[in-house]
Scaffold this motif. Structure first.
Motif, PDB file in Angstrom:
ATOM      1  N   GLU A 196       0.856  -1.200   0.000  1.00 22.23           N
ATOM      2  CA  GLU A 196       0.000   0.000   0.000  1.00 22.23           C
ATOM      3  C   GLU A 196       0.886   1.242   0.000  1.00 22.23           C
ATOM      4  OE1 GLU A 196      -3.328   0.714   0.302  1.00 22.23           O
ATOM      5  OE2 GLU A 196      -4.119  -1.337   0.457  1.00 22.23           O
ATOM      6  N   HIS A 197       1.902   1.187   0.851  1.00 21.96           N
ATOM      7  CA  HIS A 197       2.800   2.328   0.982  1.00 21.96           C
ATOM      8  C   HIS A 197       3.520   2.628  -0.339  1.00 21.96           C
ATOM      9  CE1 HIS A 197       5.159   5.246   3.148  1.00 21.96           C
ATOM     10  NE2 HIS A 197       6.256   4.748   2.619  1.00 21.96           N
ATOM     11  N   LEU A 198       3.739   1.582  -1.116  1.00 23.78           N
ATOM     12  CA  LEU A 198       4.388   1.775  -2.420  1.00 23.78           C
ATOM     13  C   LEU A 198       3.366   2.180  -3.485  1.00 23.78           C
ATOM     14  CD1 LEU A 198       6.746  -1.352  -2.434  1.00 23.78           C
ATOM     15  CD2 LEU A 198       7.420   1.028  -2.076  1.00 23.78           C
ATOM     16  N   GLY A 199       2.122   2.322  -3.070  1.00 24.56           N
ATOM     17  CA  GLY A 199       1.082   2.740  -4.025  1.00 24.56           C
ATOM     18  C   GLY A 199       0.459   1.565  -4.757  1.00 24.56           C
ATOM     19  N   ILE A 200       0.701   0.343  -4.238  1.00 24.62           N
ATOM     20  CA  ILE A 200       0.110  -0.836  -4.876  1.00 24.62           C
ATOM     21  C   ILE A 200      -0.904  -1.447  -3.920  1.00 24.62           C
ATOM     22  CG2 ILE A 200       0.594  -3.084  -5.921  1.00 24.62           C
ATOM     23  CD1 ILE A 200       3.486  -2.047  -6.364  1.00 24.62           C
ATOM     24  N   GLY A 201      -2.137  -1.040  -4.081  1.00 26.48           N
ATOM     25  CA  GLY A 201      -3.216  -1.535  -3.214  1.00 26.48           C
ATOM     26  C   GLY A 201      -3.647  -2.926  -3.653  1.00 26.48           C
ATOM     27  N   ARG A 202      -4.594  -3.457  -2.919  1.00 29.23           N
ATOM     28  CA  ARG A 202      -5.041  -4.829  -3.165  1.00 29.23           C
ATOM     29  C   ARG A 202      -5.601  -4.999  -4.577  1.00 29.23           C
ATOM     30  NH1 ARG A 202      -9.570  -7.660  -1.652  1.00 29.23           N
ATOM     31  NH2 ARG A 202      -9.110  -9.887  -1.477  1.00 29.23           N
ATOM     32  N   MET A 203      -6.392  -4.016  -5.022  1.00 28.23           N
ATOM     33  CA  MET A 203      -6.998  -4.085  -6.356  1.00 28.23           C
ATOM     34  C   MET A 203      -5.943  -4.156  -7.439  1.00 28.23           C
ATOM     35  SD  MET A 203      -9.849  -4.678  -6.342  1.00 28.23           S
ATOM     36  CE  MET A 203     -11.168  -4.612  -7.461  1.00 28.23           C
ATOM     37  N   LYS A 204      -4.971  -3.261  -7.309  1.00 31.65           N
ATOM     38  CA  LYS A 204      -3.891  -3.194  -8.307  1.00 31.65           C
ATOM     39  C   LYS A 204      -3.153  -4.542  -8.349  1.00 31.65           C
ATOM     40  CE  LYS A 204      -0.364  -1.037 -10.588  1.00 31.65           C
ATOM     41  NZ  LYS A 204      -0.561  -0.823 -12.013  1.00 31.65           N
ATOM     42  N   ARG A 205      -2.930  -5.096  -7.172  1.00 30.86           N
ATOM     43  CA  ARG A 205      -2.211  -6.366  -7.099  1.00 30.86           C
ATOM     44  C   ARG A 205      -2.994  -7.464  -7.799  1.00 30.86           C
ATOM     45  NH1 ARG A 205      -2.071  -6.483  -1.393  1.00 30.86           N
ATOM     46  NH2 ARG A 205      -2.832  -8.619  -1.527  1.00 30.86           N
ATOM     47  N   LEU A 206      -4.294  -7.449  -7.601  1.00 30.99           N
ATOM     48  CA  LEU A 206      -5.120  -8.493  -8.201  1.00 30.99           C
ATOM     49  C   LEU A 206      -5.249  -8.309  -9.705  1.00 30.99           C
ATOM     50  CD1 LEU A 206      -7.937  -8.806  -5.508  1.00 30.99           C
ATOM     51  CD2 LEU A 206      -6.002 -10.341  -5.907  1.00 30.99           C
ATOM     52  N   LEU A 207      -5.403  -7.056 -10.117  1.00 27.76           N
ATOM     53  CA  LEU A 207      -5.651  -6.809 -11.545  1.00 27.76           C
ATOM     54  C   LEU A 207      -4.369  -6.810 -12.370  1.00 27.76           C
ATOM     55  CD1 LEU A 207      -8.343  -3.970 -11.244  1.00 27.76           C
ATOM     56  CD2 LEU A 207      -8.715  -6.394 -11.745  1.00 27.76           C
ATOM     57  N   ASP A 208      -3.293  -6.227 -11.781  1.00 32.65           N
ATOM     58  CA  ASP A 208      -2.056  -6.068 -12.565  1.00 32.65           C
ATOM     59  C   ASP A 208      -0.888  -6.856 -11.976  1.00 32.65           C
ATOM     60  OD1 ASP A 208      -3.493  -4.207 -14.075  1.00 32.65           O
ATOM     61  OD2 ASP A 208      -2.948  -2.584 -12.705  1.00 32.65           O
ATOM     62  N   GLY A 209      -1.199  -7.923 -11.284  1.00 30.84           N
ATOM     63  CA  GLY A 209      -0.167  -8.706 -10.592  1.00 30.84           C
ATOM     64  C   GLY A 209       0.952  -9.198 -11.501  1.00 30.84           C
ATOM     65  N   LYS A 210       0.636  -9.376 -12.771  1.00 28.99           N
ATOM     66  CA  LYS A 210       1.655  -9.919 -13.695  1.00 28.99           C
ATOM     67  C   LYS A 210       2.612  -8.842 -14.201  1.00 28.99           C
ATOM     68  CE  LYS A 210      -0.246 -14.204 -14.275  1.00 28.99           C
ATOM     69  NZ  LYS A 210      -0.293 -14.606 -12.868  1.00 28.99           N
ATOM     70  N   GLU A 211       2.215  -7.582 -13.976  1.00 26.46           N
ATOM     71  CA  GLU A 211       3.099  -6.485 -14.434  1.00 26.46           C
ATOM     72  C   GLU A 211       4.412  -6.490 -13.673  1.00 26.46           C
ATOM     73  OE1 GLU A 211       1.478  -2.557 -14.030  1.00 26.46           O
ATOM     74  OE2 GLU A 211      -0.142  -3.017 -15.446  1.00 26.46           O
ATOM     75  N   GLU A 212       5.450  -6.020 -14.359  1.00 26.34           N
ATOM     76  CA  GLU A 212       6.749  -5.903 -13.685  1.00 26.34           C
ATOM     77  C   GLU A 212       6.717  -4.764 -12.670  1.00 26.34           C
ATOM     78  OE1 GLU A 212      10.506  -5.140 -15.690  1.00 26.34           O
ATOM     79  OE2 GLU A 212       9.946  -6.730 -17.083  1.00 26.34           O
TER      80      GLU A 212
ATOM     81  N   GLY B 116       6.207   5.591   8.258  1.00 29.05           N
ATOM     82  CA  GLY B 116       5.998   6.928   8.812  1.00 29.05           C
ATOM     83  C   GLY B 116       4.547   7.211   9.144  1.00 29.05           C
ATOM     84  N   ILE B 117       3.725   6.172   9.078  1.00 25.64           N
ATOM     85  CA  ILE B 117       2.283   6.359   9.278  1.00 25.64           C
ATOM     86  C   ILE B 117       1.727   5.235  10.137  1.00 25.64           C
ATOM     87  CG2 ILE B 117       0.020   6.258   8.091  1.00 25.64           C
ATOM     88  CD1 ILE B 117       1.394   8.786   7.388  1.00 25.64           C
ATOM     89  N   LYS B 118       0.804   5.586  11.044  1.00 28.68           N
ATOM     90  CA  LYS B 118       0.085   4.541  11.772  1.00 28.68           C
ATOM     91  C   LYS B 118      -1.378   4.944  11.873  1.00 28.68           C
ATOM     92  CE  LYS B 118      -0.604   1.005  14.397  1.00 28.68           C
ATOM     93  NZ  LYS B 118      -0.368  -0.381  14.004  1.00 28.68           N
ATOM     94  N   ASN B 119      -2.234   4.024  11.496  1.00 26.81           N
ATOM     95  CA  ASN B 119      -3.651   4.325  11.595  1.00 26.81           C
ATOM     96  C   ASN B 119      -4.114   4.129  13.033  1.00 26.81           C
ATOM     97  OD1 ASN B 119      -6.727   3.669  11.388  1.00 26.81           O
ATOM     98  ND2 ASN B 119      -6.158   4.693   9.480  1.00 26.81           N
ATOM     99  N   PHE B 120      -4.847   5.115  13.526  1.00 22.15           N
ATOM    100  CA  PHE B 120      -5.382   5.038  14.881  1.00 22.15           C
ATOM    101  C   PHE B 120      -6.786   5.622  14.854  1.00 22.15           C
ATOM    102  CE2 PHE B 120      -6.183   7.016  19.037  1.00 22.15           C
ATOM    103  CZ  PHE B 120      -5.965   5.944  19.886  1.00 22.15           C
ATOM    104  N   ALA B 121      -7.736   4.863  15.349  1.00 24.26           N
ATOM    105  CA  ALA B 121      -9.130   5.303  15.415  1.00 24.26           C
ATOM    106  C   ALA B 121      -9.647   5.776  14.048  1.00 24.26           C
ATOM    107  CB  ALA B 121      -9.292   6.402  16.469  1.00 24.26           C
ATOM    108  N   GLY B 122      -9.089   5.198  12.996  1.00 25.15           N
ATOM    109  CA  GLY B 122      -9.573   5.525  11.653  1.00 25.15           C
ATOM    110  C   GLY B 122      -8.838   6.663  10.965  1.00 25.15           C
ATOM    111  N   PHE B 123      -7.822   7.213  11.630  1.00 25.97           N
ATOM    112  CA  PHE B 123      -7.079   8.331  11.025  1.00 25.97           C
ATOM    113  C   PHE B 123      -5.609   7.952  10.882  1.00 25.97           C
ATOM    114  CE2 PHE B 123     -10.539  10.033  13.597  1.00 25.97           C
ATOM    115  CZ  PHE B 123     -11.248  10.705  12.614  1.00 25.97           C
ATOM    116  N   ASP B 124      -4.990   8.435   9.815  1.00 18.89           N
ATOM    117  CA  ASP B 124      -3.569   8.162   9.611  1.00 18.89           C
ATOM    118  C   ASP B 124      -2.723   9.204  10.331  1.00 18.89           C
ATOM    119  OD1 ASP B 124      -3.804   5.870   8.185  1.00 18.89           O
ATOM    120  OD2 ASP B 124      -3.610   6.805   6.206  1.00 18.89           O
ATOM    121  N   PHE B 125      -1.987   8.755  11.339  1.00 19.96           N
ATOM    122  CA  PHE B 125      -1.112   9.643  12.105  1.00 19.96           C
ATOM    123  C   PHE B 125       0.313   9.509  11.614  1.00 19.96           C
ATOM    124  CE2 PHE B 125      -4.769   9.492  14.756  1.00 19.96           C
ATOM    125  CZ  PHE B 125      -4.779  10.713  15.414  1.00 19.96           C
TER     126      PHE B 125
END
Ligand code: GLN
Length: 305
Positions: free
Chosen positions: A32-48, A75-84
């Protein structure tokens, strides 16, 4: 470069081998931190994976394998629904601490709230965002922690929260020292805080017994700020000081609430009672461990020192 899919698999494997319990979830967070969320992984998993991301990934995995906490890497931690935002100057907000926020949320609408040992500011900022408080103040002994707390308040638009540096309540007191011009505004704010009483005081202070710190897991013991953990020989130093000082700063029917260690309920509630709090309630966390104490002041005006 290997594909996203392969990199994901390799990352999981590397973290598992390094003994990281939550290796699966942590791999997800890293991607996620690298900008590759679950959807991207599932849809474009074969991409380099691009070379740039591959390098970033390798660095993150290497650091994490040494036991360096994931939240400090991203550098981020989610707490109570917010990214700190977090760094090595603040304790990483814990899921368990959300119990304190949940509990106090129901009392804090329209109230003035003080958070002692605020660290990243997670508690008071979450209360400001979720609890509709009138205003909030956070104090901490560490100026570097407060830089992070202020940045969090700004990023998350908790505009009614201020932070002051100092030892617990001392941070609120207008010390008569020479102040330069830049300090004037802060000093003014401080002295208005000094004349203010709070309806609610909350704190998740350092509460680990000094000797126990060495037995904590490496990622806590070696990398998180010791001053955010160490509650002195009996772990109660901060509870003691806060309970003693609370009357001076609370309104007559104010509330005092703490996060506590799993084995501290008896001692801390005794301290609260000794200092004029009653109706003390103990709240357990999701693991069934004692986690939060809430007490109610019933102070006569004469008690109001
Ligand atoms: N209040 C902050 C938190 O709950 C910091 C606590 C601390 O430094 N002990 O995360």
């Amino acid at each position: 470069m290997p594909s996203i899919e392969v990199c994901f698999f390799e990352t999981k494997k590397a973290l598992k081998e390094a003994g990281i319990a939550e290796y699966e979830a942590e791999t997800g967070v890293i991607f996620e931190h690298l900008g590759i969320g679950r959807m991207k992984r599932l849809l474009d998993g074969k991409e380099e994976l691009s070379e740039e991301l591959y390098e970033k990934l390798s660095l993150m995995v290497e650091k994490r394998r040494t036991g360096y906490p994931l939240a400090y890497i991203t550098g981020i931690k989610n707490f109570a629904g917010f990214d700190f935002k977090v760094d090595e100057n603040v304790l990483i907000p814990r899921f368990d601490t959300e119990n304190l926020v949940e509990e106090i949320r129901r009392y804090c609408k329209g109230k003035r709230v003080l958070d002692l040992c605020t660290g990243s500011g997670c508690i008071i900022i979450a209360l400001s965002l979720l609890g509709d408080i009138a205003s909030g103040v956070g104090t901490d002994l560490s100026p570097k922690a407060l830089e992070i707390a202020r940045e969090n308040a700004k990023r998350l638009h908790a505009d009614n929260v201020k932070f002051f540096c100092g030892d617990l309540f001392d941070a609120l007191v207008n010390v008569n020292e020479q102040v330069d011009q830049k300090q004037d505004a802060l000093q003014e704010e401080r002295s208005s805080a000094e004349n203010e009483r709070f309806d609610i005081i909350v704190s998740n202070p350092p509460y680990i017994r000094t000797q126990v710190i060495e037995t904590l897991e490496k990622q806590v013991r070696e990398y998180e700020p010791r001053m955010a953990l160490d509650g002195d020989g009996d772990g109660l130093k901060f509870y003691r000081k806060i309970c003693r000082g609370a009357k001076r700063w609370l309104t007559p029917s104010g509330i005092l609430a703490f996060e506590i260690g799993f084995d501290q309920a008896d001692e801390v509630s005794a301290l609260m009672k000794e200092n004029g709090f009653s109706g003390i309630r103990l709240i357990k966390d999701l693991n069934g461990l004692d986690r939060v104490l809430v007490g109610f002041a019933d102070l006569e005006e004469k008690d109001h020192v």
